[in-house]
Motif scaffolding. Structure first.
Motif, mmCIF file in Angstrom:
data_model
loop_
_atom_site.group_PDB
_atom_site.id
_atom_site.type_symbol
_atom_site.label_atom_id
_atom_site.label_comp_id
_atom_site.label_asym_id
_atom_site.label_seq_id
_atom_site.Cartn_x
_atom_site.Cartn_y
_atom_site.Cartn_z
ATOM 1 N N PRO A 28 -2.065 -18.145 -15.585
ATOM 2 C CA PRO A 28 -2.845 -17.237 -16.423
ATOM 3 C C PRO A 28 -3.694 -17.941 -17.487
ATOM 4 O O PRO A 28 -4.735 -17.432 -17.888
ATOM 5 C CB PRO A 28 -1.779 -16.355 -17.078
ATOM 6 N N LYS A 29 -3.301 -19.121 -17.920
ATOM 7 C CA LYS A 29 -4.057 -19.842 -18.958
ATOM 8 C C LYS A 29 -5.281 -20.584 -18.404
ATOM 9 O O LYS A 29 -6.089 -21.083 -19.172
ATOM 10 C CB LYS A 29 -3.146 -20.828 -19.680
ATOM 11 N N ASP A 30 -5.446 -20.654 -17.097
ATOM 12 C CA ASP A 30 -6.550 -21.381 -16.462
ATOM 13 C C ASP A 30 -7.823 -20.526 -16.404
ATOM 14 O O ASP A 30 -8.439 -20.358 -15.349
ATOM 15 C CB ASP A 30 -6.157 -21.827 -15.055
ATOM 16 N N ASP A 31 -8.237 -20.012 -17.550
ATOM 17 C CA ASP A 31 -9.327 -19.030 -17.600
ATOM 18 C C ASP A 31 -10.627 -19.485 -16.947
ATOM 19 O O ASP A 31 -11.257 -18.723 -16.222
ATOM 20 C CB ASP A 31 -9.605 -18.613 -19.041
ATOM 21 N N GLU A 32 -11.079 -20.696 -17.199
ATOM 22 C CA GLU A 32 -12.368 -21.142 -16.653
ATOM 23 C C GLU A 32 -12.313 -21.228 -15.130
ATOM 24 O O GLU A 32 -13.246 -20.795 -14.438
ATOM 25 C CB GLU A 32 -12.768 -22.485 -17.264
ATOM 26 N N LYS A 33 -11.226 -21.737 -14.587
ATOM 27 C CA LYS A 33 -11.071 -21.802 -13.124
ATOM 28 C C LYS A 33 -10.963 -20.400 -12.542
ATOM 29 O O LYS A 33 -11.516 -20.120 -11.476
ATOM 30 C CB LYS A 33 -9.830 -22.617 -12.768
ATOM 31 N N ILE A 34 -10.255 -19.535 -13.245
ATOM 32 C CA ILE A 34 -10.092 -18.157 -12.785
ATOM 33 C C ILE A 34 -11.445 -17.449 -12.741
ATOM 34 O O ILE A 34 -11.756 -16.736 -11.790
ATOM 35 C CB ILE A 34 -9.092 -17.403 -13.687
ATOM 36 N N LYS A 35 -12.259 -17.661 -13.758
ATOM 37 C CA LYS A 35 -13.588 -17.043 -13.802
ATOM 38 C C LYS A 35 -14.393 -17.403 -12.557
ATOM 39 O O LYS A 35 -15.017 -16.550 -11.932
ATOM 40 C CB LYS A 35 -14.346 -17.488 -15.049
ATOM 41 N N HIS A 36 -14.356 -18.664 -12.163
ATOM 42 C CA HIS A 36 -15.132 -19.106 -10.999
ATOM 43 C C HIS A 36 -14.579 -18.554 -9.688
ATOM 44 O O HIS A 36 -15.335 -18.346 -8.741
ATOM 45 C CB HIS A 36 -15.202 -20.633 -10.959
ATOM 46 N N LYS A 37 -13.290 -18.299 -9.635
ATOM 47 C CA LYS A 37 -12.691 -17.709 -8.428
ATOM 48 C C LYS A 37 -12.931 -16.199 -8.356
ATOM 49 O O LYS A 37 -13.161 -15.649 -7.289
ATOM 50 C CB LYS A 37 -11.182 -17.977 -8.396
ATOM 51 N N MET A 38 -12.873 -15.537 -9.504
ATOM 52 C CA MET A 38 -12.993 -14.080 -9.528
ATOM 53 C C MET A 38 -14.436 -13.588 -9.490
ATOM 54 O O MET A 38 -14.707 -12.519 -8.939
ATOM 55 C CB MET A 38 -12.313 -13.508 -10.781
ATOM 56 N N PRO A 40 -17.235 -14.218 -7.782
ATOM 57 C CA PRO A 40 -17.844 -13.760 -6.520
ATOM 58 C C PRO A 40 -17.314 -12.396 -6.071
ATOM 59 O O PRO A 40 -18.078 -11.582 -5.543
ATOM 60 C CB PRO A 40 -17.469 -14.858 -5.522
ATOM 61 N N ILE A 41 -16.057 -12.126 -6.305
ATOM 62 C CA ILE A 41 -15.467 -10.832 -5.938
ATOM 63 C C ILE A 41 -16.033 -9.729 -6.825
ATOM 64 O O ILE A 41 -16.493 -8.689 -6.339
ATOM 65 C CB ILE A 41 -13.933 -10.893 -6.053
ATOM 66 N N VAL A 42 -16.013 -9.958 -8.125
ATOM 67 C CA VAL A 42 -16.502 -8.962 -9.082
ATOM 68 C C VAL A 42 -17.990 -8.712 -8.874
ATOM 69 O O VAL A 42 -18.449 -7.564 -8.892
ATOM 70 C CB VAL A 42 -16.195 -9.413 -10.527
ATOM 71 N N ARG A 43 -18.753 -9.766 -8.643
ATOM 72 C CA ARG A 43 -20.200 -9.644 -8.405
ATOM 73 C C ARG A 43 -20.471 -8.702 -7.240
ATOM 74 O O ARG A 43 -21.333 -7.818 -7.321
ATOM 75 C CB ARG A 43 -20.788 -11.031 -8.126
ATOM 76 N N ASP A 61 -13.319 -10.842 -20.006
ATOM 77 C CA ASP A 61 -14.165 -11.991 -20.344
ATOM 78 C C ASP A 61 -14.311 -12.981 -19.192
ATOM 79 O O ASP A 61 -14.491 -14.160 -19.402
ATOM 80 C CB ASP A 61 -13.648 -12.695 -21.599
ATOM 81 N N TYR A 62 -14.285 -12.492 -17.967
ATOM 82 C CA TYR A 62 -14.438 -13.370 -16.804
ATOM 83 C C TYR A 62 -15.803 -13.207 -16.150
ATOM 84 O O TYR A 62 -15.997 -13.571 -15.002
ATOM 85 C CB TYR A 62 -13.317 -13.121 -15.799
ATOM 86 N N ILE A 63 -16.747 -12.641 -16.877
ATOM 87 C CA ILE A 63 -18.121 -12.515 -16.396
ATOM 88 C C ILE A 63 -18.917 -13.662 -17.003
ATOM 89 O O ILE A 63 -18.972 -13.793 -18.226
ATOM 90 C CB ILE A 63 -18.726 -11.161 -16.799
ATOM 91 N N PRO A 64 -19.532 -14.494 -16.183
ATOM 92 C CA PRO A 64 -20.300 -15.619 -16.747
ATOM 93 C C PRO A 64 -21.522 -15.120 -17.523
ATOM 94 O O PRO A 64 -22.140 -14.119 -17.150
ATOM 95 C CB PRO A 64 -20.710 -16.428 -15.516
ATOM 96 N N PHE A 65 -21.857 -15.811 -18.611
ATOM 97 C CA PHE A 65 -23.017 -15.403 -19.407
ATOM 98 C C PHE A 65 -24.304 -15.490 -18.600
ATOM 99 O O PHE A 65 -25.261 -14.784 -18.881
ATOM 100 C CB PHE A 65 -23.123 -16.238 -20.684
ATOM 101 N N GLU A 66 -24.336 -16.323 -17.589
ATOM 102 C CA GLU A 66 -25.535 -16.453 -16.761
ATOM 103 C C GLU A 66 -25.470 -15.544 -15.522
ATOM 104 O O GLU A 66 -26.086 -15.808 -14.500
ATOM 105 C CB GLU A 66 -25.737 -17.913 -16.351
ATOM 106 N N PHE A 67 -24.740 -14.434 -15.624
ATOM 107 C CA PHE A 67 -24.531 -13.530 -14.489
ATOM 108 C C PHE A 67 -25.836 -13.029 -13.881
ATOM 109 O O PHE A 67 -25.904 -12.740 -12.690
ATOM 110 C CB PHE A 67 -23.656 -12.345 -14.892
ATOM 111 N N GLN A 68 -26.905 -12.938 -14.671
ATOM 112 C CA GLN A 68 -28.166 -12.375 -14.195
ATOM 113 C C GLN A 68 -28.726 -13.115 -12.989
ATOM 114 O O GLN A 68 -29.378 -12.525 -12.142
ATOM 115 C CB GLN A 68 -29.227 -12.379 -15.307
#
Length: 108
Positions: A28-38, A40-43, A61-68
């Motif tokens: 659960p503490k691996d937030d940056e790695k989790i963001k990159h895994k999640m 594509p699914i959320v997108r 807070d797992y949406i990248p700021f460059e999501f656009q």
């Protein structure tokens, strides 16, 4: 969100579901790695919601700021991105109130 009957997705709940089910081999503490895994699914979930003319609030807070960069102009015109930012000074002076209300939406 619940008062307005708006459907929403907690990315923290999704994260923990992926970790606890063994689908995501991270902590659960691996937030940056989790963001990159999640992401594509959320997108793709966002694209599906837009294509189906539905509404969905995605919270977390797992949406990248460059999501656009991952959406065409047609998708972007349908997306409303809001980011809550608290200053260090605000947090310092209101920490107990912030902490006491941290999970209010999940417990309404």
């Amino acid at each position: 969100m619940e008062k307005l009957s708006m459907p929403y997705l907690s990315l923290d709940h999704l994260k923990m579901g992926l970790i606890r089910s063994g689908q995501l081999k991270l902590l659960p503490k691996d937030d940056e790695k989790i963001k990159h895994k999640m992401w594509p699914i959320v997108r793709e979930m966002i694209k599906t919601v837009i294509e189906n003319h539905q509404n969905l609030i995605i919270e977390g807070d797992y949406i990248p700021f460059e999501f656009q960069k991952d959406f065409s102009a047609a998708y972007l015109k349908e997306i409303r991105f809001l980011c809550l930012i608290l200053s260090q000074n605000y947090i310092k002076h209101n920490f107990s109130q912030i902490k006491n209300n941290a999970c209010v939406i999940e417990k309404v």
